[in-house]
Scaffold this motif. Sequence first.
Motif, short mmCIF file in Angstrom:
data_model
loop_
_atom_site.label_atom_id
_atom_site.label_comp_id
_atom_site.label_asym_id
_atom_site.label_seq_id
_atom_site.Cartn_x
_atom_site.Cartn_y
_atom_site.Cartn_z
N UNK A 1 11.05 2.74 -14.16
CA UNK A 1 11.58 1.91 -12.93
C UNK A 1 11.59 2.92 -11.73
N UNK A 2 11.64 4.02 -11.92
CA UNK A 2 11.52 4.94 -10.81
C UNK A 2 10.05 5.29 -10.41
N UNK A 3 8.89 4.74 -11.11
CA UNK A 3 7.70 4.71 -10.62
C UNK A 3 7.25 3.82 -9.77
N UNK A 4 8.29 2.89 -9.67
CA UNK A 4 7.53 1.49 -9.04
C UNK A 4 7.65 1.97 -7.22
N UNK A 5 6.17 1.66 -6.78
CA UNK A 5 6.35 1.65 -5.42
C UNK A 5 6.12 0.60 -4.81
N UNK A 6 6.71 0.28 -3.48
CA UNK A 6 6.65 -1.06 -2.91
C UNK A 6 5.80 -1.15 -1.45
N UNK A 7 6.13 0.40 -1.03
CA UNK A 7 5.47 0.58 0.40
C UNK A 7 5.05 2.07 0.43
N UNK A 8 3.86 2.39 1.08
CA UNK A 8 3.30 3.47 1.15
C UNK A 8 2.91 3.62 2.73
N UNK A 9 3.09 4.79 2.97
CA UNK A 9 2.49 5.14 4.41
C UNK A 9 1.40 6.23 4.27
N UNK A 10 0.56 5.81 5.18
CA UNK A 10 -0.59 6.81 5.08
C UNK A 10 -1.22 7.25 6.47
N UNK A 11 -1.93 8.39 6.40
CA UNK A 11 -2.55 9.27 7.51
C UNK A 11 -4.00 9.19 7.42
N UNK A 12 -4.82 9.64 8.32
CA UNK A 12 -5.90 9.89 8.35
C UNK A 12 -6.78 8.52 7.98
N UNK B 1 -9.13 -3.72 0.94
CA UNK B 1 -10.20 -4.63 1.13
C UNK B 1 -9.88 -6.11 1.71
N UNK B 2 -10.93 -6.61 2.10
CA UNK B 2 -10.68 -8.28 2.46
C UNK B 2 -11.96 -8.72 1.50
N UNK B 3 -11.39 -9.49 0.67
CA UNK B 3 -12.20 -9.76 -0.40
C UNK B 3 -13.13 -8.74 -1.10
N UNK B 4 -14.26 -8.64 -0.92
CA UNK B 4 -15.23 -7.62 -1.45
C UNK B 4 -15.39 -6.34 -0.13
N UNK B 5 -15.16 -6.65 0.98
CA UNK B 5 -15.36 -5.89 1.95
C UNK B 5 -14.28 -4.75 2.13
N UNK B 6 -14.80 -3.50 2.36
CA UNK B 6 -13.64 -2.48 2.52
C UNK B 6 -13.47 -2.51 4.08
N UNK B 7 -12.08 -2.46 4.25
CA UNK B 7 -11.57 -2.63 5.89
C UNK B 7 -11.28 -1.29 6.15
N UNK B 8 -10.60 -0.56 5.41
CA UNK B 8 -10.29 0.91 5.72
C UNK B 8 -9.61 1.65 4.88
N UNK B 9 -9.37 2.92 5.10
CA UNK B 9 -8.68 3.86 4.08
C UNK B 9 -7.88 4.85 4.81
N UNK B 10 -7.01 5.15 3.89
CA UNK B 10 -6.18 6.41 4.70
C UNK B 10 -5.73 7.38 3.32
N UNK B 11 -5.12 8.30 3.77
CA UNK B 11 -4.51 9.58 2.72
C UNK B 11 -3.03 8.90 2.57
N UNK B 12 -2.54 9.03 1.47
CA UNK B 12 -1.14 8.63 1.03
C UNK B 12 -0.22 9.82 1.63
N UNK B 13 0.65 9.49 2.34
CA UNK B 13 1.52 10.52 2.57
C UNK B 13 2.93 10.49 1.98
N UNK B 14 3.55 9.34 1.97
CA UNK B 14 4.76 9.22 1.37
C UNK B 14 4.82 7.63 0.73
N UNK B 15 5.64 7.89 -0.39
CA UNK B 15 6.00 6.23 -0.94
C UNK B 15 7.55 6.22 -0.76
N UNK B 16 7.59 4.89 -1.01
CA UNK B 16 9.22 4.61 -0.89
C UNK B 16 9.97 5.07 -1.68
N UNK B 17 9.56 5.82 -2.70
CA UNK B 17 10.52 6.58 -3.90
C UNK B 17 10.79 8.12 -3.23
N UNK B 18 9.84 8.61 -2.42
CA UNK B 18 9.86 9.84 -2.10
C UNK B 18 10.30 10.30 -0.53
#
Lengths: 361, 392
Positions: free
Chosen positions: A277-288, A344-361
């Motif tokens: 249960x501690x692994x559950x991630x609901x929200x992430x923030x990203x940079x780059x 993704x929007x269906x099969x199209x890549x919209x964007x990417x980012x590097x994960x900085x933090x998740x709601x657990x951390x």
Amino acid sequence: MKKNNSVVVAMSGGVDSSVAAARLVDEGYQVTGVHLALSKEKTVSGTKGCCTLDDARDARRVADRLGIPFYVWDLSERFQEDVMQNFLDEYAQGRTPNPCMRCNEKIKFQAVLERSIELGFDAVATGHWAKIVNSPQGPLLYRSEDDAKDQSYVLSVLNQEQLAKTMLPLAGSTKPELRKEAQARGLITAFKPDSHDICFIPDGDTAKFLHKHLGNKKGNIVDVETNEVLGEHDGIFEFTIGQRKGLGLTVPREDGAARYVVSTDVATNTVMVGLPSFLRVEVVTGTNLIWCGPILDSPFDCGAQVRAHSDRVPATAFHQDGNLTVEFKEPLQALAAGQTIALYDQDRVICSATVVSTNRS
Amino acid sequence: MAYLDHAATTPMLPEAVAAMTAELVKVGNPSSLHGSGRKARRVVEEARETIAAAVCAKPMDVVFTSGGTEANNLAIKGLFWARKKENPKFKRVLISAIEHHAVLDPVLWLGEHENAEVEILQVSENGILDPQTLRESIAKNPEDVALISVMWANNEVGTIQPIAELSEIANDFKIPFHSDAVQAMAYLPIDLSKVNVTALTITGHKVGGPQGVGALIVKSDINLEPISHGGGQERDVRSGTLDAPAISGFASAVSVLVSQRERRSLRIKGLRDEAIKRIKEVVPEAVVNGDLENRLPGNVHISFPGCEGDALLMLLDAHGVECSTGSACSAGIPQPSHVLLAMGRDERTAKSSLRFSLGHSSTIDDIDELITALPPVVERAKRASTKARITK
């Protein structure tokens, strides 16, 4: 891309880039094969990596067969700095990097692309499995026809400027078709096994590689709920979030439930373990944040992918000033800082980012 | 197309092609005792005489090999082991800092595996070994030098070494002296009756003969340990069936060469000077490396500041102009040339250099093509190189 334009094909010595080069030759482009030397060490044997002498020879033989010029470009210094050293630094900081994405971002579609353009070529082609479609909004990046081989995730670090000078000739094929084609064309790489490992860790033993370069750094394994010390470790970089096996814990939980690595803390050199249960991630923030197509208004609904071959999960994304926040509609299991999140929007890549933090951390 | 890489290999002369193909269709092992064998042997022996005469040596001095690399290995290892057998005190091997890898690497190998003490003698910024440097090195202990090896002319920058003086010094101390003359043979008079060279390496494909054949010219009274063993051909120092067709082609090229050498060298030198002059006109910042006087007639070696040699090579190749960066390794990763580093150039300058080498088939059209292609190529390479540094 117009016919008779000149194109550099990055030829690894594998079947994918071999066929990519062959198709461009057929289509009438002026093709030049370039093999990237990413390591100064002369590794002779082992087909798993992508920078061995065997691979350079295979690439050269395919170029011979296609009758195209072929050169080896030495990018070993940049690879060492931008990819290998970054890989070690990221792990030392307790993050989980993807070196292949870093290589795409910094080497193949930056150093090689820029050098090619400056030397007078019009584009760089690779044997990646994804599709670039030109549209009034500029080039757009899509998933490959062969979903099992799809590599749009590892290309999600490319912006539209890079995509405009990139060609992916394998779009629209499946891997079995490709092998058949390579065989029909008489290319010696037709039956070469796919490479899966990180090219500079050909034996696949990442932990051993990290120990060799980062040394041993003993610390505690701690229960995330009780702060009880349950065991010791030789370096937090040995552990991935969500890992269950190989923890070496001798004290079982009273209820007998399995424990997982739920987080690591560089400052205290501690590995935290606990229930899933501690692994559950609901929200992430990203940079780059990198847009592979037009910038969308915030917020937007999308499918989020966090690993090279994981499923996409429904999510809502918010962005401001180059930072991204993603809320998953169903929680994700196990996600570590340093990973890339591609939207993704269906099969199209919209964007990417590097994960900085998740709601657990 | 402009082929400007004659120092790598030069086209076969028609006479050599004719001589070689005539032998290719015949049967006969030169070691066989019957008629066919005797015919093949005659071809080999006549070739031996031709080649010996070309360098003023005796036919018996000629040991045929598979090329320059094998001849160098045979000279270096064969002399070292023979000397060591004669007296274990011989352990030093002296070579210049600008030797070809086919000399440098066997010497380093002896250092690693046979306890040889390797001494690499520094050269001037023009790439010439000062005889005084050799004298001083020997003087440290004249009793322990196993052998000396200094090339006749350098393959990259074309500098000609003072072989007469150097070999005389070696002779003063009774030390065997080897010289790799694969680049020199086609262009410079080589008279072994006038210099004290114990062993001389030459090769077919640098003089208009075929690839895969060469020779070590070494007096028959010099002890040489064989490096490969077998049927005992070539006075037991180089076993293996003799390649009569290739040897015949080699000798034919040598005989044509000797009769035309002076005239041809002069013509090529004229083209070379024209090339250097015009390169400096169109690329004023270009720097010529090596010695302008003591230089092979066909050698043009230039640094292009701010460019990478491998980018220049690729772009010229696309324009049909074929040249060399002067050094390559098996994986094709360009390494800075040890020759240029020994001449005091920094790594960046070393990597910014190209070798254009002219030969018997070169014409003024080749120079014209080069001069037309060069300016835009240099501009482009410069931009690419600047960009690479900024984004790094």
